[in-house]
Design a protein around this motif. Sequence first.
Motif, PDB file in Angstrom:
ATOM      1  N   VAL A   1      -5.261  -3.329   2.146  1.00 13.53           N
ATOM      2  CA  VAL A   1      -4.169  -3.152   1.195  1.00 13.53           C
ATOM      3  C   VAL A   1      -3.431  -1.878   1.576  1.00 13.53           C
ATOM      4  CG1 VAL A   1      -3.574  -2.653  -1.198  1.00 13.53           C
ATOM      5  CG2 VAL A   1      -5.333  -4.363  -0.670  1.00 13.53           C
ATOM      6  N   THR A   2      -2.131  -2.011   1.795  1.00  4.72           N
ATOM      7  CA  THR A   2      -1.312  -0.864   2.152  1.00  4.72           C
ATOM      8  C   THR A   2      -0.188  -0.741   1.139  1.00  4.72           C
ATOM      9  OG1 THR A   2      -1.780  -1.202   4.496  1.00  4.72           O
ATOM     10  CG2 THR A   2       0.073   0.239   3.937  1.00  4.72           C
TER      11      THR A   2
ATOM     12  N   THR B   1     -11.888 -12.093  -8.755  1.00  4.96           N
ATOM     13  CA  THR B   1     -10.488 -11.759  -8.512  1.00  4.96           C
ATOM     14  C   THR B   1     -10.209 -10.352  -9.009  1.00  4.96           C
ATOM     15  OG1 THR B   1      -9.834 -14.076  -8.725  1.00  4.96           O
ATOM     16  CG2 THR B   1      -8.122 -12.420  -9.012  1.00  4.96           C
ATOM     17  N   LEU B   2      -9.382  -9.646  -8.269  1.00  6.63           N
ATOM     18  CA  LEU B   2      -8.951  -8.308  -8.677  1.00  6.63           C
ATOM     19  C   LEU B   2      -7.431  -8.295  -8.751  1.00  6.63           C
ATOM     20  CD1 LEU B   2     -10.018  -5.396  -9.281  1.00  6.63           C
ATOM     21  CD2 LEU B   2      -9.434  -4.867  -6.900  1.00  6.63           C
ATOM     22  N   GLN B   3      -6.915  -8.180  -9.942  1.00  5.57           N
ATOM     23  CA  GLN B   3      -5.475  -8.051 -10.145  1.00  5.57           C
ATOM     24  C   GLN B   3      -5.136  -6.570 -10.146  1.00  5.57           C
ATOM     25  OE1 GLN B   3      -2.992 -10.408 -10.402  1.00  5.57           O
ATOM     26  NE2 GLN B   3      -1.604  -8.649 -10.387  1.00  5.57           N
ATOM     27  N   MET B   4      -4.277  -6.167  -9.214  1.00 10.61           N
ATOM     28  CA  MET B   4      -3.932  -4.755  -9.061  1.00 10.61           C
ATOM     29  C   MET B   4      -2.457  -4.559  -9.381  1.00 10.61           C
ATOM     30  SD  MET B   4      -6.035  -3.860  -5.569  1.00 10.61           S
ATOM     31  CE  MET B   4      -4.950  -4.858  -4.543  1.00 10.61           C
ATOM     32  N   ASN B   5      -2.185  -3.748 -10.385  1.00 17.02           N
ATOM     33  CA  ASN B   5      -0.817  -3.461 -10.801  1.00 17.02           C
ATOM     34  C   ASN B   5      -0.528  -1.975 -10.661  1.00 17.02           C
ATOM     35  OD1 ASN B   5      -0.544  -6.184 -11.610  1.00 17.02           O
ATOM     36  ND2 ASN B   5      -1.321  -5.716 -13.668  1.00 17.02           N
ATOM     37  N   SER B   6       0.743  -1.649 -10.685  1.00 15.83           N
ATOM     38  CA  SER B   6       1.174  -0.246 -10.617  1.00 15.83           C
ATOM     39  C   SER B   6       0.511   0.481  -9.445  1.00 15.83           C
ATOM     40  CB  SER B   6       0.851   0.477 -11.927  1.00 15.83           C
ATOM     41  OG  SER B   6       1.462  -0.158 -13.024  1.00 15.83           O
TER      42      SER B   6
ATOM     43  N   ARG C   1       4.989  -2.275  -2.024  1.00 11.72           N
ATOM     44  CA  ARG C   1       5.624  -0.992  -2.326  1.00 11.72           C
ATOM     45  C   ARG C   1       4.999  -0.351  -3.559  1.00 11.72           C
ATOM     46  NH1 ARG C   1      12.074  -0.999  -0.969  1.00 11.72           N
ATOM     47  NH2 ARG C   1      11.864  -1.587   1.238  1.00 11.72           N
ATOM     48  N   VAL C   2       5.222   0.938  -3.679  1.00  9.79           N
ATOM     49  CA  VAL C   2       4.718   1.675  -4.833  1.00  9.79           C
ATOM     50  C   VAL C   2       5.201   1.010  -6.122  1.00  9.79           C
ATOM     51  CG1 VAL C   2       4.886   3.849  -6.102  1.00  9.79           C
ATOM     52  CG2 VAL C   2       4.548   3.881  -3.644  1.00  9.79           C
ATOM     53  N   GLY C   3       4.274   0.851  -7.041  1.00  7.92           N
ATOM     54  CA  GLY C   3       4.597   0.216  -8.309  1.00  7.92           C
ATOM     55  C   GLY C   3       4.427  -1.290  -8.312  1.00  7.92           C
ATOM     56  N   GLY C   4       4.165  -1.840  -7.134  1.00  5.44           N
ATOM     57  CA  GLY C   4       4.023  -3.279  -7.028  1.00  5.44           C
ATOM     58  C   GLY C   4       2.634  -3.764  -7.400  1.00  5.44           C
ATOM     59  N   SER C   5       2.422  -5.048  -7.209  1.00  6.21           N
ATOM     60  CA  SER C   5       1.156  -5.679  -7.583  1.00  6.21           C
ATOM     61  C   SER C   5       0.624  -6.534  -6.437  1.00  6.21           C
ATOM     62  CB  SER C   5       1.343  -6.568  -8.813  1.00  6.21           C
ATOM     63  OG  SER C   5       1.765  -5.824  -9.931  1.00  6.21           O
ATOM     64  N   LEU C   6      -0.686  -6.656  -6.419  1.00  6.48           N
ATOM     65  CA  LEU C   6      -1.367  -7.560  -5.489  1.00  6.48           C
ATOM     66  C   LEU C   6      -2.563  -8.165  -6.201  1.00  6.48           C
ATOM     67  CD1 LEU C   6      -1.580  -5.752  -2.013  1.00  6.48           C
ATOM     68  CD2 LEU C   6      -0.335  -7.857  -2.536  1.00  6.48           C
ATOM     69  N   ARG C   7      -2.949  -9.319  -5.731  1.00  4.85           N
ATOM     70  CA  ARG C   7      -4.104 -10.001  -6.303  1.00  4.85           C
ATOM     71  C   ARG C   7      -5.069 -10.319  -5.175  1.00  4.85           C
ATOM     72  NH1 ARG C   7      -4.627 -12.883 -11.137  1.00  4.85           N
ATOM     73  NH2 ARG C   7      -6.139 -14.596 -11.132  1.00  4.85           N
TER      74      ARG C   7
ATOM     75  N   SER D   1      -9.421 -12.619   0.347  1.00  6.01           N
ATOM     76  CA  SER D   1      -8.037 -12.950   0.669  1.00  6.01           C
ATOM     77  C   SER D   1      -7.128 -12.187  -0.279  1.00  6.01           C
ATOM     78  CB  SER D   1      -7.791 -14.447   0.547  1.00  6.01           C
ATOM     79  OG  SER D   1      -8.030 -14.898  -0.776  1.00  6.01           O
ATOM     80  N   GLY D   2      -5.863 -12.044   0.119  1.00  2.80           N
ATOM     81  CA  GLY D   2      -4.870 -11.485  -0.772  1.00  2.80           C
ATOM     82  C   GLY D   2      -4.389 -10.092  -0.438  1.00  2.80           C
TER      83      GLY D   2
END
Length: 117
Positions: A113-114, A79-84, A13-19, A7-8
């Motif tokens: 993830v887009t 969990t994968l925290q994705m930043n930048s 947008r560019v520079g944003g984050s997703l978990r 899930s998640g």
Amino acid sequence: QVQLVESGGGLVRVGGSLRLSCAASGSISAINTMGWFRQAPGNERELVATVTSGGTTNYADSVKGRFTISRDNAKNTVTLQMNSLTPEDTATYYCNLRDFMVAQNYWGKGTLVTVSS
């Protein structure tokens, strides 16, 4: 039978984050590695990050310093925290569990993830 449910994913947008989160259920041995792989259209599936049941992590060079993987052994979650995030991170992300005790490799169905510029 082991099942992995991700899930998640989503649009960011560019520079944003997703978990991203992944929950494993079923008969799982205590010694295993959980992780994330990704596959962009036209590309092969590639490793993003893994974490062993002992807590040792491994990251692809392309995500070091931006992504963080963590797990909860009691809950069998990763969990994968994705930043930048960049457009190059756009892909379908797959949760993976390697159970070394029974020599099995399990995959989730994937979450998209887009990253838009």
